[in-house]
Design a protein around this motif. Structure first.
Motif, PDB file in Angstrom:
ATOM      1  N   LEU A  57      -3.356   9.001  -6.525  1.00 37.76           N
ATOM      2  CA  LEU A  57      -2.502   9.155  -5.098  1.00 37.76           C
ATOM      3  C   LEU A  57      -1.705   9.519  -6.523  1.00 37.76           C
ATOM      4  CD1 LEU A  57      -2.678   5.990  -3.271  1.00 37.76           C
ATOM      5  CD2 LEU A  57      -3.985   7.929  -3.393  1.00 37.76           C
ATOM      6  N   THR A  62       0.593  17.319  -3.657  1.00 41.75           N
ATOM      7  CA  THR A  62       1.811  17.204  -2.587  1.00 41.75           C
ATOM      8  C   THR A  62       2.117  18.640  -2.173  1.00 41.75           C
ATOM      9  OG1 THR A  62       4.024  17.062  -3.835  1.00 41.75           O
ATOM     10  CG2 THR A  62       2.946  15.026  -3.871  1.00 41.75           C
ATOM     11  N   ALA A  87      -8.947  12.973  -2.519  1.00 42.19           N
ATOM     12  CA  ALA A  87      -8.113  12.441  -1.783  1.00 42.19           C
ATOM     13  C   ALA A  87      -9.020  12.045  -0.656  1.00 42.19           C
ATOM     14  CB  ALA A  87      -7.782  13.744  -0.938  1.00 42.19           C
ATOM     15  N   VAL A  92      -7.041   9.509   2.222  1.00 40.28           N
ATOM     16  CA  VAL A  92      -6.267  10.076   2.150  1.00 40.28           C
ATOM     17  C   VAL A  92      -6.166  11.780   2.546  1.00 40.28           C
ATOM     18  CG1 VAL A  92      -4.180   8.742   1.097  1.00 40.28           C
ATOM     19  CG2 VAL A  92      -5.554  10.843   0.477  1.00 40.28           C
ATOM     20  N   LEU A  94      -4.795  16.079   2.294  1.00 40.89           N
ATOM     21  CA  LEU A  94      -3.846  17.440   1.209  1.00 40.89           C
ATOM     22  C   LEU A  94      -3.608  18.182   1.966  1.00 40.89           C
ATOM     23  CD1 LEU A  94      -6.532  18.084  -1.723  1.00 40.89           C
ATOM     24  CD2 LEU A  94      -4.837  16.354  -1.981  1.00 40.89           C
ATOM     25  N   TYR A  96      -1.389  15.572  -0.269  1.00 42.62           N
ATOM     26  CA  TYR A  96      -0.547  14.544   0.833  1.00 42.62           C
ATOM     27  C   TYR A  96       0.516  14.160   0.455  1.00 42.62           C
ATOM     28  CZ  TYR A  96      -0.309   9.172  -1.180  1.00 42.62           C
ATOM     29  OH  TYR A  96      -0.048   7.906  -1.253  1.00 42.62           O
TER      30      TYR A  96
END
Length: 133
Positions: A57, A62, A87, A92, A94, A96
């Motif tokens: 993670l 980001t 991801a 999660v 992107l 992230y």
């Protein structure tokens, strides 16, 4: 006998009793919550998996995919595709957001339902039917 494990279990049971647990089920739940009912090898494996997930993670991009220069676009898109797969496996998306995507979703939801301060309030008169004037 494993003295450290017995002492930990006794401490968890004591805290559970102080907090009101009186049944065997309540005490067992307290022991499970403290992860004392797990096999030590399984608990170590779980901790290792959590550490690896946290590491992955932390490595996720980001920022959105940057605009690419001529000649380097395919390599960047391929790298981005790999990160998208990672991801997806971690559950999660992107880019992230380590602060937590739920906060961003909540802000978007609030923005949808927020009435601007300059908007005039609808005038209603008190009637049995609630008609507008």
């Amino acid at each position: 006998m494993i003295t450290k494990l017995v002492t930990s279990a006794a401490d968890v049971i004591h805290r559970a009793q102080v907090n009101g647990a009186q049944t065997a089920t309540g005490l067992a739940i307290a022991l499970e919550s403290a992860q004392l009912l797990q096999n030590p090898a399984r608990a170590a494996e779980l901790a290792d998996h959590r550490a690896r997930r946290d590491l992955l993670l932390a490595m996720l991009p980001t920022e959105p995919l940057p605009a690419v220069m001529l000649g380097e676009g395919s390599a960047r898109r391929a790298a981005w595709a790999v990160w998208e797969q990672v991801a997806g496996a971690l559950g999660v998306t992107l880019p992230y957001d380590p602060a937590g995507a739920p906060a961003a979703r909540l802000a978007a939801l609030l923005a949808e339902h927020t009435v601007p301060a300059a908007a005039p309030a609808a005038a209603y008169r008190i009637t049995e039917v609630g008609e507008r004037p």
